[in-house]
Scaffold this motif. Structure first.
Motif, PDB file in Angstrom:
ATOM      1  N   LEU A   1      36.047  61.679  94.472  1.00 35.39           N
ATOM      2  CA  LEU A   1      37.192  60.937  95.008  1.00 35.39           C
ATOM      3  C   LEU A   1      38.116  60.510  93.879  1.00 35.39           C
ATOM      4  CD1 LEU A   1      35.303  58.666  97.576  1.00 35.39           C
ATOM      5  CD2 LEU A   1      36.944  60.459  98.147  1.00 35.39           C
ATOM      6  N   SER A   2      39.416  60.548  94.141  1.00 40.02           N
ATOM      7  CA  SER A   2      40.390  60.202  93.106  1.00 40.02           C
ATOM      8  C   SER A   2      40.433  58.710  92.814  1.00 40.02           C
ATOM      9  CB  SER A   2      41.784  60.667  93.535  1.00 40.02           C
ATOM     10  OG  SER A   2      42.182  60.011  94.734  1.00 40.02           O
ATOM     11  N   ALA A   3      39.884  57.878  93.709  1.00 38.92           N
ATOM     12  CA  ALA A   3      39.904  56.423  93.510  1.00 38.92           C
ATOM     13  C   ALA A   3      38.603  55.820  94.026  1.00 38.92           C
ATOM     14  CB  ALA A   3      41.099  55.803  94.231  1.00 38.92           C
ATOM     15  N   ARG A   4      38.177  54.748  93.398  1.00 41.33           N
ATOM     16  CA  ARG A   4      36.995  54.031  93.864  1.00 41.33           C
ATOM     17  C   ARG A   4      37.448  52.879  94.748  1.00 41.33           C
ATOM     18  NH1 ARG A   4      32.385  53.478  89.109  1.00 41.33           N
ATOM     19  NH2 ARG A   4      32.145  55.717  88.683  1.00 41.33           N
ATOM     20  N   PHE A   5      37.221  52.991  96.023  1.00 41.97           N
ATOM     21  CA  PHE A   5      37.644  51.960  96.962  1.00 41.97           C
ATOM     22  C   PHE A   5      36.524  51.543  97.913  1.00 41.97           C
ATOM     23  CE2 PHE A   5      38.728  56.172  98.505  1.00 41.97           C
ATOM     24  CZ  PHE A   5      38.141  56.202  99.753  1.00 41.97           C
TER      25      PHE A   5
ATOM     26  N   PHE B   1      40.649  59.130 106.392  1.00 42.64           N
ATOM     27  CA  PHE B   1      40.679  57.753 106.881  1.00 42.64           C
ATOM     28  C   PHE B   1      41.330  56.831 105.859  1.00 42.64           C
ATOM     29  CE2 PHE B   1      36.829  58.563 109.798  1.00 42.64           C
ATOM     30  CZ  PHE B   1      37.635  58.642 110.922  1.00 42.64           C
ATOM     31  N   ALA B   2      41.005  57.015 104.586  1.00 47.23           N
ATOM     32  CA  ALA B   2      41.570  56.156 103.537  1.00 47.23           C
ATOM     33  C   ALA B   2      43.081  56.274 103.474  1.00 47.23           C
ATOM     34  CB  ALA B   2      40.955  56.519 102.185  1.00 47.23           C
ATOM     35  N   ASN B   3      43.597  57.469 103.732  1.00 46.42           N
ATOM     36  CA  ASN B   3      45.040  57.705 103.643  1.00 46.42           C
ATOM     37  C   ASN B   3      45.796  57.339 104.914  1.00 46.42           C
ATOM     38  OD1 ASN B   3      45.283  58.635 100.980  1.00 46.42           O
ATOM     39  ND2 ASN B   3      44.617  60.701 101.555  1.00 46.42           N
ATOM     40  N   THR B   4      45.084  56.927 105.970  1.00 47.62           N
ATOM     41  CA  THR B   4      45.764  56.502 107.197  1.00 47.62           C
ATOM     42  C   THR B   4      45.370  55.059 107.523  1.00 47.62           C
ATOM     43  OG1 THR B   4      44.075  57.764 108.419  1.00 47.62           O
ATOM     44  CG2 THR B   4      46.215  58.776 108.191  1.00 47.62           C
ATOM     45  N   SER B   5      44.677  54.839 108.631  1.00 51.83           N
ATOM     46  CA  SER B   5      44.395  53.461 109.047  1.00 51.83           C
ATOM     47  C   SER B   5      42.934  53.057 108.891  1.00 51.83           C
ATOM     48  CB  SER B   5      44.801  53.280 110.522  1.00 51.83           C
ATOM     49  OG  SER B   5      46.187  53.457 110.685  1.00 51.83           O
TER      50      SER B   5
ATOM     51  N   SER C   1      45.068  50.671  99.940  1.00 48.23           N
ATOM     52  CA  SER C   1      46.379  50.140  99.571  1.00 48.23           C
ATOM     53  C   SER C   1      47.323  51.272  99.189  1.00 48.23           C
ATOM     54  CB  SER C   1      46.228  49.170  98.400  1.00 48.23           C
ATOM     55  OG  SER C   1      47.468  48.899  97.801  1.00 48.23           O
ATOM     56  N   ARG C   2      48.598  51.083  99.493  1.00 45.18           N
ATOM     57  CA  ARG C   2      49.588  52.124  99.214  1.00 45.18           C
ATOM     58  C   ARG C   2      49.644  52.478  97.726  1.00 45.18           C
ATOM     59  NH1 ARG C   2      54.225  50.140  96.901  1.00 45.18           N
ATOM     60  NH2 ARG C   2      54.488  47.884  96.952  1.00 45.18           N
ATOM     61  N   VAL C   3      49.330  51.528  96.841  1.00 45.11           N
ATOM     62  CA  VAL C   3      49.424  51.805  95.401  1.00 45.11           C
ATOM     63  C   VAL C   3      48.305  52.733  94.943  1.00 45.11           C
ATOM     64  CG1 VAL C   3      50.597  49.633  94.932  1.00 45.11           C
ATOM     65  CG2 VAL C   3      48.105  49.728  94.763  1.00 45.11           C
ATOM     66  N   MET C   4      47.249  52.907  95.763  1.00 40.67           N
ATOM     67  CA  MET C   4      46.144  53.819  95.431  1.00 40.67           C
ATOM     68  C   MET C   4      46.309  55.178  96.097  1.00 40.67           C
ATOM     69  SD  MET C   4      42.907  51.196  95.720  1.00 40.67           S
ATOM     70  CE  MET C   4      41.728  52.420  95.157  1.00 40.67           C
ATOM     71  N   ARG C   5      47.278  55.314  96.965  1.00 40.12           N
ATOM     72  CA  ARG C   5      47.476  56.572  97.668  1.00 40.12           C
ATOM     73  C   ARG C   5      48.355  57.520  96.864  1.00 40.12           C
ATOM     74  NH1 ARG C   5      48.686  54.986 103.994  1.00 40.12           N
ATOM     75  NH2 ARG C   5      46.833  53.733 104.354  1.00 40.12           N
ATOM     76  N   PRO C   6      48.183  58.810  97.072  1.00 35.39           N
ATOM     77  CA  PRO C   6      47.223  59.442  97.977  1.00 35.39           C
ATOM     78  C   PRO C   6      45.828  59.539  97.374  1.00 35.39           C
ATOM     79  CG  PRO C   6      48.545  61.128  96.912  1.00 35.39           C
ATOM     80  CD  PRO C   6      49.094  59.803  96.454  1.00 35.39           C
ATOM     81  N   VAL C   7      44.818  59.334  98.213  1.00 36.97           N
ATOM     82  CA  VAL C   7      43.440  59.616  97.832  1.00 36.97           C
ATOM     83  C   VAL C   7      43.216  61.111  98.034  1.00 36.97           C
ATOM     84  CG1 VAL C   7      41.017  59.203  98.387  1.00 36.97           C
ATOM     85  CG2 VAL C   7      42.653  57.303  98.452  1.00 36.97           C
ATOM     86  N   PHE C   8      42.602  61.767  97.047  1.00 35.34           N
ATOM     87  CA  PHE C   8      42.369  63.208  97.163  1.00 35.34           C
ATOM     88  C   PHE C   8      40.999  63.547  96.588  1.00 35.34           C
ATOM     89  CE2 PHE C   8      44.942  62.228  93.452  1.00 35.34           C
ATOM     90  CZ  PHE C   8      44.299  62.872  92.405  1.00 35.34           C
ATOM     91  N   LEU C   9      40.571  64.776  96.788  1.00 40.27           N
ATOM     92  CA  LEU C   9      39.230  65.207  96.422  1.00 40.27           C
ATOM     93  C   LEU C   9      39.261  66.203  95.263  1.00 40.27           C
ATOM     94  CD1 LEU C   9      37.874  65.954 100.026  1.00 40.27           C
ATOM     95  CD2 LEU C   9      37.650  63.809  98.743  1.00 40.27           C
ATOM     96  N   ASN C  10      38.185  66.194  94.496  1.00 36.79           N
ATOM     97  CA  ASN C  10      37.926  67.255  93.502  1.00 36.79           C
ATOM     98  C   ASN C  10      39.072  67.456  92.518  1.00 36.79           C
ATOM     99  OD1 ASN C  10      35.531  67.742  95.016  1.00 36.79           O
ATOM    100  ND2 ASN C  10      36.702  69.068  96.412  1.00 36.79           N
ATOM    101  N   LYS C  11      39.779  66.368  92.205  1.00 38.66           N
ATOM    102  CA  LYS C  11      40.883  66.389  91.226  1.00 38.66           C
ATOM    103  C   LYS C  11      42.014  67.336  91.620  1.00 38.66           C
ATOM    104  CE  LYS C  11      37.900  65.196  87.305  1.00 38.66           C
ATOM    105  NZ  LYS C  11      37.465  65.542  85.938  1.00 38.66           N
TER     106      LYS C  11
END
Length: 493
Positions: free
Chosen positions: A80-84, A35-39, A109-119
């Motif tokens: 999570l790779s980012a705290r949002f 969801f974070a990486n889309t809409s 935000s696009r500047v935080m993408r891509p969000v990914f898991l477990n490093k």
């Protein structure tokens, strides 16, 4: 989301339900990431699917402990790779006497993408489509990383290209229009190579060799060379207004009988699509005026498409003329949420250098009001409201411009019709616009009537003072101010 109607909902690209009877399910993090990486979207823990795909509330045995477990993981650097996520994004709700957890995942935000898991960016980056969460391909990850950059992708030097990739006949046509729009400009006397450099279409590489930028190759290159730099590059125009043939008219970028570049495509496709518009008979002095707000909206729509396209993605740009609508589609999603993109002053083009090139010949809006200009111009011409749709996997943005007229709004006759009849035609048109679209702005009235901005603003204030319209805004300088119909009309003419 109305949780009282949860049993009528189905899972979608914006809604995910998980029974979660054994604690926080591992798959929740894939959905959060997707969801974070889309809409963005909503996750409901404590609900499950019925056989007919509608949702049923199952409830949670210990929602408070599960919510604590969720936050402990969400705030961990290892998950999570980012705290949002904010505190208000996850909460406990009671539905039909049962506790559920509702998690509202924002679009990141696009500047935080891509969000990914477990490093693990390559193996644990997820996105959302209509079919659920899917693991991103390397190409999707690279696309998000490009969009996250602080500089426009099209400003980069095309290291494998040289200046022979440029179609100088296209440059000549562009310069002719540039000179017409910018009489006396210092660039008009420059050589072609200097002009392209000033424009951002060319630059020197690390060895001092002049090469085209990506913007230069796209705008002024030849298709056979463009596809060497961007293999997925493809432009397609089709007219499909007859049921007897697959298409009545078509041209594509690789045909070899024209340059195949973006600038020539803009000129060609606009001249094709404008034939679909109805042009009212209007004179300025003794000269007929054939340009309408719909024509301006159409030009803006094409520019918006080609300057926001992700030319690294597949499927290319497709402009289609059908009986009921024009559709203009480009690879790539919006870089900011559509609602934000609609606001005046909001602009985040994927190809900012190309947008500057169009703006310098008055063919595109650099001030961030391009999308609102499309909507206002189209509706001001009397057509039904345009719409945008975003698709994911592969990413695609589709603009639909209906060719049907908007439902006609009749002026009110039940309240002092004699005073309605005393309104001027421009005053009546202002009220009709509100009836068709729910609101009227100074710009919309200018587009519809040809009045000056000062005269249109004064007219709307006059209608407001006489209680025909109601003003909405925070101040006289509010860029989002507008007028609506005043329900309680007590006219004091």
């Amino acid at each position: 989301m109305d949780l009282s109607k949860l049993d009528s909902y189905k899972e979608s690209n914006r809604l995910e339900a998980k029974a979660a009877q054994g604690g926080i399910p591992k798959s929740i993090w894939e959905s959060v990431c997707a969801f974070a990486n889309t809409s963005g979207g909503i996750i409901v823990l404590g609900a499950k699917e019925r056989k007919d795909k509608t949702l049923e509330v199952a409830g949670l045995d210990d929602a408070h402990k599960m919510l604590d477990d969720f936050w402990n993981a969400a705030l961990s650097k290892d998950k999570l790779s980012a705290r949002f996520l904010q505190e208000e994004d996850a909460r406990i709700e009671v539905v039909d006497g049962k506790e559920v957890i509702v998690i509202e995942v924002p679009r990141v935000s696009r500047v935080m993408r891509p969000v990914f898991l477990n490093k693990d960016i390559l193996g644990e980056t997820w996105r959302r489509t209509h079919t659920g969460d899917h693991r991103c391909t390397r190409e999707e990850i690279q696309s998000m990383l490009r969009d996250a950059g602080t500089t426009s992708d099209d400003s980069r030097i095309a290291e494998d290209a040289d200046m022979d990739y440029i179609d100088y006949e296209t440059v000549r046509k562009y310069r002719k229009r540039f000179e017409f729009r910018n009489e006396g400009h210092i660039w008009n006397d420059a050589s072609d190579e200097d002009f392209l450099t000033f424009l951002g279409a060319a630059g020197k590489d690390k060895d001092g060799i002049l090469r085209p930028t990506y913007a230069g190759v796209l705008m002024f290159g030849k298709d056979c060379w463009i596809t060497r730099v961007l293999p997925n590059y493809f432009l397609d125009y089709r007219q499909e207004t007859s049921s007897d043939t697959r298409w009545e008219d078509r041209f594509v970028s690789f045909s070899g009988d024209w340059s195949g570049n973006v600038y020539d495509f803009y000129i060609r496709v606009y001249n094709k699509l404008k034939a679909s518009l109805k042009v009212p008979f209007k004179l300025e002095g003794i000269e007929r005026v054939d340009d309408t707000p719909a024509h301006e909206a159409l030009r803006e729509a094409i520019v918006n498409c080609v300057t926001n396209a992700n030319y690294h993605e597949s499927r290319g740009i497709v402009c289609l003329w059908k009986d009921d609508a024009l559709t203009i589609a480009n690879p790539g999603e919006f870089r900011i949420p559509l609602k934000k993109a609609m606001l005046p002053g909001e602009s985040n083009p994927r190809n900012a250098t190309m947008l500057k090139m169009f703006a310098m010949i008055d063919a595109g809006e650099r001030a961030g009001s391009g999308i609102s200009k499309i909507f206002h111009g189209w509706k001001a011409a009397g057509y039904a409201e345009p719409s945008y749709e975003e698709e994911y996997g592969p990413d695609r943005t589709i603009l639909t411009l209906p060719l049907q007229k908007a439902p006609e709004y009749n002026l009110p006759t039940n309240k002092e019709p004699d005073k309605i009849e005393r309104l001027t035609e421009n005053e009546k048109e202002a009220i009709r616009i509100v009836g068709r679209t729910g609101r009227v702005t100074t710009r919309a009235l200018v587009d519809a009537t040809g009045l000056s901005r000062k005269a249109a603003s004064a007219l709307l204030k006059r209608l407001s003072n006489r209680d025909y319209l109601q003003w909405h805004g925070s101040s006289n300088n509010d860029p989002e101010q507008y007028y609506s119909i005043k329900d309680d009309q007590h006219h004091s003419d």
